[in-house]
Design an enzyme around this catalytic site. Sequence first.
Site, PDB file in Angstrom:
ATOM      1  N   LEU A  28       7.056 -17.766  -5.038  1.00 58.86           N
ATOM      2  CA  LEU A  28       5.902 -16.875  -4.919  1.00 58.86           C
ATOM      3  C   LEU A  28       5.015 -17.367  -3.778  1.00 58.86           C
ATOM      4  O   LEU A  28       3.917 -17.893  -3.988  1.00 58.86           O
ATOM      5  CB  LEU A  28       5.117 -16.823  -6.235  1.00 58.86           C
ATOM      6  CG  LEU A  28       5.911 -16.384  -7.468  1.00 58.86           C
ATOM      7  CD1 LEU A  28       5.011 -16.351  -8.696  1.00 58.86           C
ATOM      8  CD2 LEU A  28       6.544 -15.020  -7.231  1.00 58.86           C
ATOM      9  N   PHE A  39      -1.025  -8.360  -0.271  1.00 58.86           N
ATOM     10  CA  PHE A  39      -0.736  -9.793  -0.166  1.00 58.86           C
ATOM     11  C   PHE A  39      -0.325 -10.195   1.250  1.00 58.86           C
ATOM     12  O   PHE A  39       0.123 -11.321   1.471  1.00 58.86           O
ATOM     13  CB  PHE A  39       0.383 -10.177  -1.141  1.00 58.86           C
ATOM     14  CG  PHE A  39       0.123  -9.807  -2.571  1.00 58.86           C
ATOM     15  CD1 PHE A  39      -1.158  -9.575  -3.044  1.00 58.86           C
ATOM     16  CD2 PHE A  39       1.179  -9.690  -3.466  1.00 58.86           C
ATOM     17  CE1 PHE A  39      -1.394  -9.230  -4.368  1.00 58.86           C
ATOM     18  CE2 PHE A  39       0.960  -9.351  -4.792  1.00 58.86           C
ATOM     19  CZ  PHE A  39      -0.331  -9.117  -5.249  1.00 58.86           C
ATOM     20  N   ILE A  40      -0.463  -9.295   2.208  1.00 57.59           N
ATOM     21  CA  ILE A  40       0.040  -9.535   3.555  1.00 57.59           C
ATOM     22  C   ILE A  40      -0.725 -10.641   4.284  1.00 57.59           C
ATOM     23  O   ILE A  40      -0.214 -11.261   5.217  1.00 57.59           O
ATOM     24  CB  ILE A  40      -0.004  -8.228   4.387  1.00 57.59           C
ATOM     25  CG1 ILE A  40       0.979  -8.280   5.565  1.00 57.59           C
ATOM     26  CG2 ILE A  40      -1.417  -7.930   4.884  1.00 57.59           C
ATOM     27  CD1 ILE A  40       2.413  -8.196   5.156  1.00 57.59           C
ATOM     28  N   GLU A  69       4.267 -15.846   0.082  1.00 62.27           N
ATOM     29  CA  GLU A  69       4.552 -14.898   1.160  1.00 62.27           C
ATOM     30  C   GLU A  69       4.736 -15.599   2.500  1.00 62.27           C
ATOM     31  O   GLU A  69       5.571 -15.187   3.314  1.00 62.27           O
ATOM     32  CB  GLU A  69       3.426 -13.865   1.256  1.00 62.27           C
ATOM     33  CG  GLU A  69       3.420 -12.823   0.158  1.00 62.27           C
ATOM     34  CD  GLU A  69       2.874 -13.354  -1.162  1.00 62.27           C
ATOM     35  OE1 GLU A  69       3.127 -12.729  -2.211  1.00 62.27           O
ATOM     36  OE2 GLU A  69       2.197 -14.421  -1.138  1.00 62.27           O
ATOM     37  N   HIS A  99      -3.870  -4.708  -4.924  1.00 63.32           N
ATOM     38  CA  HIS A  99      -2.530  -4.150  -5.025  1.00 63.32           C
ATOM     39  C   HIS A  99      -2.408  -2.788  -4.349  1.00 63.32           C
ATOM     40  O   HIS A  99      -1.302  -2.349  -4.030  1.00 63.32           O
ATOM     41  CB  HIS A  99      -2.110  -4.028  -6.495  1.00 63.32           C
ATOM     42  CG  HIS A  99      -1.836  -5.335  -7.161  1.00 63.32           C
ATOM     43  ND1 HIS A  99      -2.799  -6.300  -7.336  1.00 63.32           N
ATOM     44  CD2 HIS A  99      -0.694  -5.835  -7.699  1.00 63.32           C
ATOM     45  CE1 HIS A  99      -2.279  -7.339  -7.956  1.00 63.32           C
ATOM     46  NE2 HIS A  99      -0.992  -7.089  -8.181  1.00 63.32           N
TER      47      HIS A  99
END
Length: 326
Positions: free
Chosen positions: A58, A86-87, A60, A129
């Site tokens: 988990l 989450f970028i 990125e 989200h």
Amino acid sequence: MAVKSYIDAVKEAQDLALEHDKNVLILGEDVGKNGGVFRATDGLQDKYGEDRVFNTPLAESGIGGLAIGLTTQGYRPIMEIQFYGFIYEVLDSLAGQMARNRFRFNGTRQMPIVVRAPYGGGTKTPEMHSDNLEGLVAQTPGLRVVMPSNPSDAKGLLLSAIESNDPVIFLENLHLYRSIKGEVAEGYYTTPLDKAAVVRKGKDISIITYGGMTPVALNAAEELSKQGIDAEIIDLRTVSPLDIETIGESVKKTGRVVVAQETQRMAGIGASVMAEISERFILSLKAPVGRVAAPDSIYPFAQAENDWMVNADDIIDKVKEIVNYD
């Protein structure tokens, strides 16, 4: 032609790509046995094995770094970011590495990475989200940003993105995943990148939009037609680079424009579209270019989502304003 949902079209494209090219890999959080949080990779690990469809930690940032490393060994990775909000954790890999490497190595190295991620509201997700953050990467030289609005384009554009030797940010509207279905051609086919689509022809005004806002604009156009306003809808599909030619042809035909985006007014790519029109086609305009966008605030919690998001009535009101401009 088969009728498929948006998410099924995305899964089918990845299945065909894995079958078509042994160097295609899929990596991300829970993409393996679980098939991803939205089941976009459901069954693919069982079919192609853990060496080609595999889970990552988990992290990125680690997913991005691994994807870059895989390209140096001849692979074509499809990396999934579970939610586009989450970028931020992987922006250095995207903007600092992927976007620059072909320039950095004078075109001698390729960067065939697809970054898949869902975005957008309408499903009342937790904080971060639903964020629409396409503007962050659309303004980064070296990155192509693709945002399909229907199942047929989702499949064809994703296969084109996987074939590309440039990094492609492939953004999938979360609300559309299972809310729309459409005819999708069987087998392997590609839809051209960097090419907008005229999804509804009209003569009175051009509505230029993309992604999850395209179905909303089409609904608005149907209502406007009952009121005697014939709207043309341009679905950009690729938001960076822009298809200036298709935009210009529509502007010259109608002379009136509304740009509609789901994200905040200060974000997205609406401002870039308006600037290009003003610079290149101002003599074709009969009225100022209108804009429909969400408020310039942090994406709200679920209780306020319906009031915050752009809807068909917002587009209808703005179109009437521009059509009646004197």
